[in-house]
Design an enzyme around this catalytic site. Structure first.
Site, short mmCIF file in Angstrom:
data_model
loop_
_atom_site.label_atom_id
_atom_site.label_comp_id
_atom_site.label_asym_id
_atom_site.label_seq_id
_atom_site.Cartn_x
_atom_site.Cartn_y
_atom_site.Cartn_z
N LYS A 92 35.13 32.99 44.58
CA LYS A 92 33.92 32.59 43.84
C LYS A 92 34.00 30.97 43.93
CE LYS A 92 35.36 35.33 40.46
NZ LYS A 92 36.26 36.27 41.17
N THR A 93 35.00 30.28 43.74
CA THR A 93 34.96 28.93 43.73
C THR A 93 34.89 28.32 45.13
OG1 THR A 93 36.95 29.10 42.07
CG2 THR A 93 36.66 27.04 42.84
N ASP A 137 33.97 28.73 35.60
CA ASP A 137 34.66 29.85 35.58
C ASP A 137 34.80 30.73 34.45
OD1 ASP A 137 36.16 31.77 37.15
OD2 ASP A 137 37.89 30.69 37.56
N THR A 186 34.89 37.67 35.85
CA THR A 186 35.51 39.21 36.37
C THR A 186 34.73 40.23 35.56
OG1 THR A 186 37.34 38.66 34.66
CG2 THR A 186 37.81 38.19 36.68
N ARG A 245 43.24 35.21 48.11
CA ARG A 245 44.39 34.24 47.69
C ARG A 245 45.77 35.00 47.70
NH1 ARG A 245 42.58 33.26 42.34
NH2 ARG A 245 41.84 31.40 43.14
#
Ligand code: ADP
Length: 367
Positions: A92-93, A137, A186, A245
């Site tokens: 997302k980032t 976020d 989330t 990640r």
């Protein structure tokens, strides 16, 4: 209105380093999708894709955003406000930084817990240049005051501030440059509906497929100048829980292992040995995953059993089990959630080397 990157354009990850308090209360393990401090500060910037073309997977999302970028550029407008939802570590980032790069603007990165006081968000808004992107976020965690300041800002590019107190208090409107808010969460369901309604585009990020994760591992290996075979990359991808990640983190650990062993190339065999050493099994389950599943089987006869009972029996924190371990186990059919509690599945029995039980739970709650 022309949208340009300012001449003093800062390193887009700088805000990320200074502004985002992303660390959760629980420990970040090798397989947890949350970022750890070392990753956010030192390493992620180097391996983040910078262009939409380098962003692997999430085909539908990329298609929609490609179109939105072209339309916004054509009209010389900023992009619509965008809400991205999905588990941590899925990009997302990264997508927000790519959007800023594609639009030629800056991206300021923050998170809801860092926007506690009204002056945190007003400070951020007044520092914007036309077209800039703000990335927030964990946006479902914004407090009400901050949220209410955002409504007119998002809708009319206007900041309503109250000056003074009590009877003499006055409200002043300050015009803001047009900007784009990218919210990440989330839990899309936890967002208030007035906030959710102000996003023009709402998109979900999905867990990545094996072939996509394999590409991500190969791309990162190239950036890190680590030699890896196709089968080695697949082996790491398979254990990465659908999450870029985690794939990148596992690759780094495996690279350390081969370096210490003085081997030139990461092969399938070496990757497997290294990850077994770190207690990450062939399906990407770690020691705690297996402890949780084994406990349900041995002590609760496969379930159903409540979260608190699992926490007490394993000695793990219930919130950590729910937020770190369970999502992957549920998503991949090792656990199911019924109205009476958690139950393991036939796949779990097989994976852990038990004989599957006769009957399986019927009623599964949709997540
Ligand atoms: P989130 O904001 O969803 O928690 P991030 O955007 O920080 O996730 O991504 C975590 C890491 O995974 C980044 O360092 C990035 O390098 C990598 N990554 C995420 N998505 C992709 C992708 N689609 N292609 C390649 N790498 C990705």
């Amino acid at each position: 209105m022309a949208i340009k990157r300012s001449s003093d354009s800062p390193d887009p990850d700088r805000a990320y380093k200074t502004n985002r308090s992303k660390q959760s209360s629980y420990e970040v393990t090798l397989l947890s999708p949350q970022a750890n401090t070392q990753e956010t500060e030192n390493n992620e910037a180097k391996i983040r894709p910078q262009k939409l073309a380098d962003y692997i997977g999430q085909k539908k999302l990329k298609g929609i955003l490609n179109m939105a970028i072209a339309a916004a550029k054509d009209r010389a407008d900023p992009l619509d406000h965008l809400l991205l939802y999905g588990p941590p570590g899925l990009g997302k980032t990264t997508m927000s930084l790519i959007l800023a790069a594609e639009m030629g603007v800056d991206c300021k990165i923050t998170s809801a817990p860092a926007l506690e006081r009204p002056r945190d968000i007003t400070g951020l808004l007044v520092s914007l240049k036309p077209g800039d992107i703000i990335f927030i976020d964990e946006i479902h965690r914004l407090n009400r005051m901050t949220e209410e300041l955002l409504y007119p800002a998002m809708e009319d590019f206007r900041l309503d501030v109250t000056i003074g107190k009590g009877q003499t208090a006055k409200t002043r409107s300050i015009p803001l440059p047009p900007f784009t808010l990218v919210g990440a969460t989330t839990k899309a369901g936890a967002l208030s509906s007035p906030l959710r309604d102000r996003f023009g585009i709402i998109q979900r990020l999905r867990f990545y497929e094996l072939d996509e994760l394999t590409l991500i591992v190969k791309r990162t290996a190239e950036i890190l100048q680590a030699s890896i075979t196709e089968a080695g990359a697949i082996e790491i991808a398979r254990r990465s829980r659908g999450t870029p990640r985690i794939a990148n983190r596992l690759l780094r650990r495996v690279r350390d292992y081969v370096q210490v062993e003085k081997v030139a190339t990461i092969t399938e065999e070496l990757a497997a040995i290294a990850m077994n050493l770190f207690d990450v099994d062939a399906q990407g389950l770690d020691w705690t995953d297996r402890l949780v599943l084994n406990t349900i089987i041995k002590q609760f006869n496969g379930g159903p059993v409540g979260l608190e009972a699992i926490a007490a029996a394993t000695g793990e924190d219930g919130k950590t089990i729910e937020e770190v371990y369970e999502p992957y186990l549920l998503q991949n059919g090792y656990l199911s959630r019924t109205h009476r509690g958690r139950t393991v599945t036939a796949k779990t029995y097989r994976h852990l080397g038990y004989q599957p039980q006769e009957s399986e739970p019927q009623q599964t709650e949709l997540l």
